[in-house]
Design a protein around this motif. Structure first.
Motif, PDB file in Angstrom:
ATOM      1  N   THR A 236       0.848  -1.191   0.000  1.00 54.73           N
ATOM      2  CA  THR A 236       0.000   0.000   0.000  1.00 54.73           C
ATOM      3  C   THR A 236       0.885   1.244   0.000  1.00 54.73           C
TER       4      THR A 236
ATOM      5  N   ASP B 145      -8.408  -3.612  -7.807  1.00 55.26           N
ATOM      6  CA  ASP B 145      -7.974  -2.266  -8.176  1.00 55.26           C
ATOM      7  C   ASP B 145      -8.128  -2.045  -9.683  1.00 55.26           C
TER       8      ASP B 145
ATOM      9  N   THR C 275     -11.853  -1.415 -10.942  1.00 57.44           N
ATOM     10  CA  THR C 275     -12.473  -0.160 -10.512  1.00 57.44           C
ATOM     11  C   THR C 275     -11.749   0.990 -11.230  1.00 57.44           C
TER      12      THR C 275
ATOM     13  N   LYS D  35      -8.767   5.099  -7.935  1.00 56.34           N
ATOM     14  CA  LYS D  35      -7.721   4.243  -7.383  1.00 56.34           C
ATOM     15  C   LYS D  35      -8.077   3.952  -5.927  1.00 56.34           C
TER      16      LYS D  35
ATOM     17  N   SER E 287      -6.399   2.949  -3.273  1.00 55.67           N
ATOM     18  CA  SER E 287      -5.566   3.531  -2.213  1.00 55.67           C
ATOM     19  C   SER E 287      -5.878   5.007  -2.001  1.00 55.67           C
ATOM     20  N   ASP E 288      -6.165   5.731  -3.073  1.00 54.49           N
ATOM     21  CA  ASP E 288      -6.524   7.150  -2.938  1.00 54.49           C
ATOM     22  C   ASP E 288      -7.825   7.305  -2.156  1.00 54.49           C
TER      23      ASP E 288
END
Length: 130
Positions: free
Chosen positions: A29, A91, A94, A98, A100-101
């Motif tokens: 991550t 990830d 989608t 993003k 993680s954002d």
């Protein structure tokens, strides 16, 4: 006495594998999970909980289905690689954002969905462990 030694060694290996799994997840991550938790980021907390639960599910099934520590470790490694692949696939599917954002922004819906993706994949993957 041998049974007690086997249990102690097995528990130690399971703890080490769980920790290793969490360290690897933290490395993939782009943010520091613990720093986000300190900030009260619920989305990251959900995702991190999903990582822990899914790793534990795969570890538990690998331990239950194998009498050899080496085979348990091998099946955990295989299951864990599949779990990492699930994160990257999720990830990819989608494309509008993003993951993680969204987690850093505190998007709880994404955190909850990622929790479910991790746990769901762990159950599916663990059914393949022999």
């Amino acid at each position: 006495m041998t049974v007690v030694v086997n249990i102690i060694v097995s528990v130690a290996v399971i703890i080490l594998l769980q920790l290793l799994g969490m360290i690897i997840f933290n490395l993939i991550t782009p943010f520091k999970d613990m720093e986000e938790l300190k900030k009260g980021n619920v989305a990251v907390g959900l995702a991190l909980g999903g990582k822990f639960m899914s790793t534990a599910i795969i570890l538990g099934v690998a331990a239950y289905t194998n009498s050899s520590i080496w085979f348990m470790m091998l099946w955990f490694a295989i299951g864990y690689v599949c779990l990492l692949a699930a994160y990257f696939i999720f990830d990819l599917v989608t494309p509008g954002f993003k993951i993680s954002d969204q987690l850093i922004k505190g998007n709880t819906a994404v955190g909850m969905m990622l929790f479910a993706v991790y746990v769901g994949f762990a159950f599916a993957i663990s059914s393949l462990i022999i």
